[in-house]
Design an enzyme around this catalytic site. Structure first.
Site, PDB file in Angstrom:
ATOM      1  N   HIS A  99       4.189   0.477  26.025  1.00 25.59           N
ATOM      2  CA  HIS A  99       3.479   1.423  26.867  1.00 25.59           C
ATOM      3  C   HIS A  99       4.493   2.098  27.784  1.00 25.59           C
ATOM      4  O   HIS A  99       5.634   1.641  27.916  1.00 25.59           O
ATOM      5  CB  HIS A  99       2.429   0.706  27.717  1.00 25.59           C
ATOM      6  CG  HIS A  99       1.249   0.193  26.932  1.00 25.59           C
ATOM      7  ND1 HIS A  99       0.467   1.020  26.160  1.00 25.59           N
ATOM      8  CD2 HIS A  99       0.718  -1.052  26.814  1.00 25.59           C
ATOM      9  CE1 HIS A  99      -0.508   0.298  25.597  1.00 25.59           C
ATOM     10  NE2 HIS A  99      -0.372  -0.963  25.974  1.00 25.59           N
ATOM     11  N   CYS A 138       4.332   7.063  25.368  1.00 26.88           N
ATOM     12  CA  CYS A 138       3.852   8.376  25.798  1.00 26.88           C
ATOM     13  C   CYS A 138       4.734   8.962  26.887  1.00 26.88           C
ATOM     14  O   CYS A 138       5.549   8.284  27.490  1.00 26.88           O
ATOM     15  CB  CYS A 138       2.412   8.283  26.288  1.00 26.88           C
ATOM     16  SG  CYS A 138       1.258   7.772  25.019  1.00 26.88           S
TER      17      CYS A 138
END
Length: 553
Positions: free
Chosen positions: A383, A426
């Site tokens: 993440h 991301c």
């Protein structure tokens, strides 16, 4: 019509051999042996389960029916008004094998089996085994692949030489599709011919010099009487998505056909004497200029070992971190390990690392002696937020902190050697809520970020930092197939390294492929990877002697 009823009716209209052909064409999508598919309903259910087929996205069904030339079913069930936004889902390689199987007669097949009697098990060469089943077994035995057609060419040359042209066309399309020169040629042509542009490929721009195939002519004849207003032809040209998708209103079908034909003749038009002379002069000038210009060098790749490939793979996060499990990341790890082992790297894997564990792994890497290797590869799957990646404890590590231990100052044995970073996370936040496709972000924000700010572009020499997405946007991960970026990276390395493409060109192809994917999360969503580098030379991996690894799941 209810979509499930439509699928049932289409399935009833298909013969058993046609169902087998559709299953074969979907081998890469199903990720399993297509011989296990007995009924059309079974095939359609599996495709639906993997989000390849639905009422909102029926274009795969249209594409499959077009490939097996069941265009009447396309018309009868009015499937041609479903325009695809994802391009062809069936690979040109699968289409090639299917086309060959359609041309090989029963007598030819006996000859093929005879030539393979020392390579395949005898039970795979029995009389009831079809051509497609023979091709599948050849793939399972690593005798053929999309990058290794030598044995197939040899057999076809002996059994049915006229079919060599199909293989040659496929290989030419592969080269044209991935060649930087071909992409530039296509771009220049479209700029110089704005009134008559070449069709835009769904995977990349490329030279368009295809013949109008029989599929197009057949479709023109069979659909002239229909009253529908639009039609999607994802596989009109040889190579399917390789040559792009063409959407035409049926009221303008003749106009569209004329336009396509005129484009073809424009591409193949011989230059006038004046233009020819000008072209020869320009070529001569270019040659002279290149003679006086230093050629771009390539990083040495001569060591017995290529180097270390560190993979940090964070899957399960602590409850206190507020971050969700990254389902699908193990597929990425598996593919990266296979590909970089194949390329000659020593793969080191660190799973579920806290912040301090990540930093420790990179400092330990920087403390090693790298004098006997060529380069370094670091892959981080986690993440993230803008400019950082998360440890499983919810604490962040800056991208710059990952690079520092291995720069030319802190690790002298890596000075002047390429240091290649691939970051799957991301770079932006959003309010998208995925169902089967997840964004690599915090639990509170279904779409997350790990962007590199403009000032974080590598300033030290010989770094390459390939991010899964551009700043401010999300990247996507499929629970059953892994992330778009890592999967595309692995597949393109396998396909393009044997053709001696440099890494920046390979990443450009990754950009093209990922940009054509679409996530349907409250409307279509896209992803755009972004490499940044301070390389001074080209990175070209030596072609491995071992056959390419299989990346199917």
């Amino acid at each position: 019509m209810d979509f499930q009823k439509l699928l049932l009716d289409v399935g009833k209209a298909l013969r058993k051999d046609e169902v087998k052909a559709l299953a074969f064409l979907c081998t890469d999508l199903l990720g399993r042996n297509p011989n296990s598919v007995e009924m059309a309903s079974d095939l359609f259910s599996r495709l639906a389960d993997q989000d390849h087929l639905s009422a909102e996205r029926p274009h795969l069904l249209t594409e499959l029916l077009l490939i097996i030339q069941r265009t009447r079913l396309i018309r009868d069930f009015q499937l041609f008004d479903s325009a695809s936004t994802t391009g062809s889902l069936i690979s040109p390689y699968r289409k090639l094998l299917y086309d060959l199987s359609e041309e090989i007669t029963d007598e030819d097949l006996k000859s093929v089996k005879f030539l393979l009697n020392k390579d395949l098990p005898r039970r795979k060469l029995e009389d009831n085994v079809s051509t497609l089943e023979v091709f599948l077994e050849m793939e399972h035995m690593d005798l053929i692949s999309d990058t290794n057609l030598h044995l197939l060419e040899t057999i076809i040359q002996s059994v049915c030489p006229m079919l060599r042209d199909k293989i040659n066309q496929f290989k030419a399309l592969q080269v044209a599709h991935t060649s930087p020169a071909a992409q530039e040629t296509s771009r220049l042509r479209s700029m110089s011919n704005p009134s008559n542009p070449a069709p835009h490929s769904l995977t990349s721009e490329r030279t368009f010099s295809c013949e109008i195939p029989e599929d197009f002519k057949l479709l023109e004849e069979s659909l002239m009487n229909t009253s529908n207003t639009s039609i999607d032809l994802p596989n009109v040209f040889p190579g399917g998505d390789e040559c792009g998708a063409l959407s035409l209103g049926l009221s303008d079908l003749n106009t569209g056909l004329s336009s396509v034909k005129s484009m073809r003749f424009d591409v193949l038009e011989l230059p006038s004497q004046e233009n020819k002379a000008s072209s020869e002069k320009q070529t001569s000038q270019t040659t002279n200029t290149n003679t006086n210009t230093e050629v771009l060098r390539t990083y040495p790749m001569t060591a017995a070992k290529r180097g270390i490939c560190l993979i940090v793979n964070n899957n399960g996060f602590t409850k206190s971190s507020g971050l969700m499990e990254r389902k699908g990341t193990m597929f990425d790890e598996e593919c990266l390990q296979k590909v970089f082992t194949w390329l000659g790297f020593e793969v080191v894997i660190r799973r579920d690392c806290k912040r301090e564990d990540i930093l420790s792994a990179f400092w330990e890497l920087g403390s090693r002696d790298h004098r006997q290797v060529d380069c370094l590869v670091c892959c981080v799957l986690s993440h993230g937020q803008e400019g950082v990646v998360y440890g499983v404890d919810g604490l962040t590590v800056k991208i710059e902190e990952l690079k520092e231990p291995v720069n030319g100052v802190k690790c002298a044995s890596l000075a002047e050697k390429p240091k290649l970073f691939f970051i799957q996370a991301c770079q932006g936040t959003g309010a998208q809520r995925p169902v089967h496709i997840e964004a690599d972000g915090p639990a509170r924000s279904p779409v997350c970020s790990d962007a590199v700010r403009s000032e974080s572009i590598p300033s030290d020499a010989d770094f390459l930092l390939a991010m899964a997405t551009v700043p401010s946007f999300v990247s996507y991960r499929e629970r059953t197939n892994g992330t778009w970026f890592i999967q595309s990276l692995c597949h393109n390395l396998v396909q393009m390294v044997p053709r001696s493409f440099d890494l920046v060109s390979i990443l450009t192809k990754v950009n093209a492929d990922v940009s054509q994917k679409t996530a349907y999360l409250d409307g279509p969503k896209k992803q755009m990877p972004q490499p940044a580098f301070s390389l001074r030379m080209k990175v070209v991996f030596p072609i491995p002697k071992a056959p390419p690894p299989s990346l199917s799941h």
